[in-house]
Enzyme design. Structure first.
Site, short mmCIF file in Angstrom:
data_model
loop_
_atom_site.label_atom_id
_atom_site.label_comp_id
_atom_site.label_asym_id
_atom_site.label_seq_id
_atom_site.Cartn_x
_atom_site.Cartn_y
_atom_site.Cartn_z
N HIS A 182 -9.17 1.25 5.40
CA HIS A 182 -7.86 1.40 6.05
C HIS A 182 -8.02 2.34 7.25
O HIS A 182 -8.79 3.30 7.18
CB HIS A 182 -6.84 1.96 5.05
N LYS A 185 0.04 4.25 -0.16
CA LYS A 185 -0.59 5.41 0.50
C LYS A 185 -0.40 6.66 -0.36
O LYS A 185 -0.43 6.56 -1.58
CB LYS A 185 -0.02 5.58 1.92
N GLU A 189 -6.32 4.67 8.28
CA GLU A 189 -6.06 6.09 7.97
C GLU A 189 -7.29 6.74 7.35
O GLU A 189 -7.55 7.92 7.56
CB GLU A 189 -4.82 6.21 7.06
N SER A 214 4.16 -2.35 10.16
CA SER A 214 5.61 -2.50 10.34
C SER A 214 6.16 -3.85 9.91
O SER A 214 7.07 -4.39 10.55
CB SER A 214 6.00 -2.19 11.79
N GLY A 249 3.49 2.05 10.74
CA GLY A 249 4.54 3.07 10.61
C GLY A 249 5.32 3.33 11.89
O GLY A 249 6.07 4.30 11.97
N GLU A 284 -4.68 -4.86 10.76
CA GLU A 284 -3.61 -3.89 10.95
C GLU A 284 -3.84 -3.14 12.26
O GLU A 284 -4.65 -2.20 12.31
CB GLU A 284 -3.59 -2.87 9.81
N ASN A 295 0.87 -1.18 0.00
CA ASN A 295 0.00 0.00 0.00
C ASN A 295 0.90 1.23 0.00
O ASN A 295 1.53 1.55 1.01
CB ASN A 295 -0.89 -0.04 1.26
P1 13P Z 1 3.63 0.20 7.47
O1 13P Z 1 4.07 -1.10 6.81
O2 13P Z 1 4.36 1.40 6.93
O3 13P Z 1 3.62 0.09 8.95
O4 13P Z 1 2.10 0.44 7.02
C1 13P Z 1 1.19 -0.58 7.14
C2 13P Z 1 -0.07 -0.20 6.46
O5 13P Z 1 -0.79 0.68 6.93
C3 13P Z 1 -0.41 -0.88 5.20
O6 13P Z 1 -1.71 -0.62 4.81
#
Ligand code: 13P
Length: 268
Positions: free
Chosen positions: A114, A30, A116, A230, A190, A184, A28
């Site tokens: 997601h 983003k 976010e 992560s 992150g 997640e 992803n």
């Molecule tokens: P990271 O791998 O950067 O922690 O992000 C995970 C994520 O949100 C994938 O959708």
């Protein structure tokens, strides 16, 4: 336990083998990526030519790059997916993109719900459910994201939150063919932090049970449940080996082909 031992356990019976999910390692991107980033997809496509990972591979770039990403991945094992879609297929929704429009670019899947999007855009389980349904109606696989906040994790609410998010976000149209779940934990995204392998296995097994309760064993057993948060080349093998983990949804480490290939290596 390695994923190969896990595989061996599955192979004990044909019945189990037929039902076990095909793993998926999805990236992803983003809100990252410009035209120059397409070279990462080309590198990924070229490197995977000679490799036979026991998983599907997908990149979900920003919407601005979907068409060119499809071209960059053409003829390779790399599938392309979207990061979000609207609940409607068309209409007066300035700036939004529908599942049908995504399908029209040639993608096969879309991430919905997601954390976010849930946090930045106030998306509820109901919205996520409607988006997943729209994805299904357009012929796309919905990668439905769920995950608890740090506060909920600390209060030991994770399984309870998973029960309600799965119940609220999974549409009646969900089948083994059109649905992937991504667990997640919000606090792991992150941050460089991850739950322990034992915790991941516990949550994924709980999610599998909730899927069985909602869809019945035949539909639920082959649904891939991805872990995200992560995931890096140095922790992918142990995380992917956990019970009911069928791949990864990767953020930061999917931006560079070399890192992403290091995660895919967990399935080689
Ligand atoms: P990271 O791998 O950067 O922690 O992000 C995970 C994520 O949100 C994938 O959708």
């Amino acid at each position: 336990m390695s994923i190969f031992e896990d595989k061996f356990r599955d192979l004990k019976g044909e019945f189990l083998m037929a039902k076990s999910p095909r793993a998926l390692v999805a990236g992803n991107w983003k809100m990252n990526g410009k035209k120059a980033s397409l070279k990462e997809i080309r590198t990924l496509a070229a490197k995977l030519k000679d490799r036979k990972p026991k998983c599907n591979v997908m990149i979900c770039p920003p919407a601005t790059l979907l068409g060119e990403a499809k071209t960059a991945a053409k003829g390779s094992k790399v599938k392309i997916g979207g990061q979000d879609c609207h609940t409607a297929q068309s209409g007066a929704h300035t700036g939004d993109i529908s599942a049908e429009m995504l399908k029209n670019t040639g993608v096969t899947a879309v991430i919905v719900g997601h954390s976010e999007r849930r946090a930045d855009h106030g998306e509820t389980d109901k919205t996520v459910c409607a988006k997943a349904e729209a994805a299904h109606a357009a012929g796309l696989t919905a990668i439905i994201c769920v995950g608890e906040t740090l506060e909920q994790y600390k209060a030991n609410q994770t399984l309870k939150v998973m029960t309600s998010q799965i119940k609220g976000s999974l549409p009646a149209t969900a089948t083994a063919k059109n649905t992937v779940i991504a667990y997640e934990p919000v606090w792991a995204i992150g941050s460089g932090l991850t739950p322990t392998v034992k915790e991941v296995a516990k949550v994924h097994t709980h999610i599998r049970k909730r899927l069985v309760a909602a869809l019945g064993e035949d539909e639920a057993a082959p649904i891939a449940i991805l872990y995200g948060g992560s995931v890096k080349p140095n922790n992918a093998v142990e995380l992917m080996a956990a019970a009911n983990v069928n791949g990864a949804l990767v953020g930061g480490a999917s931006l560079k082909a070399v890192d992403f290939l290091g995660i895919i290596a967990a399935y080689e």
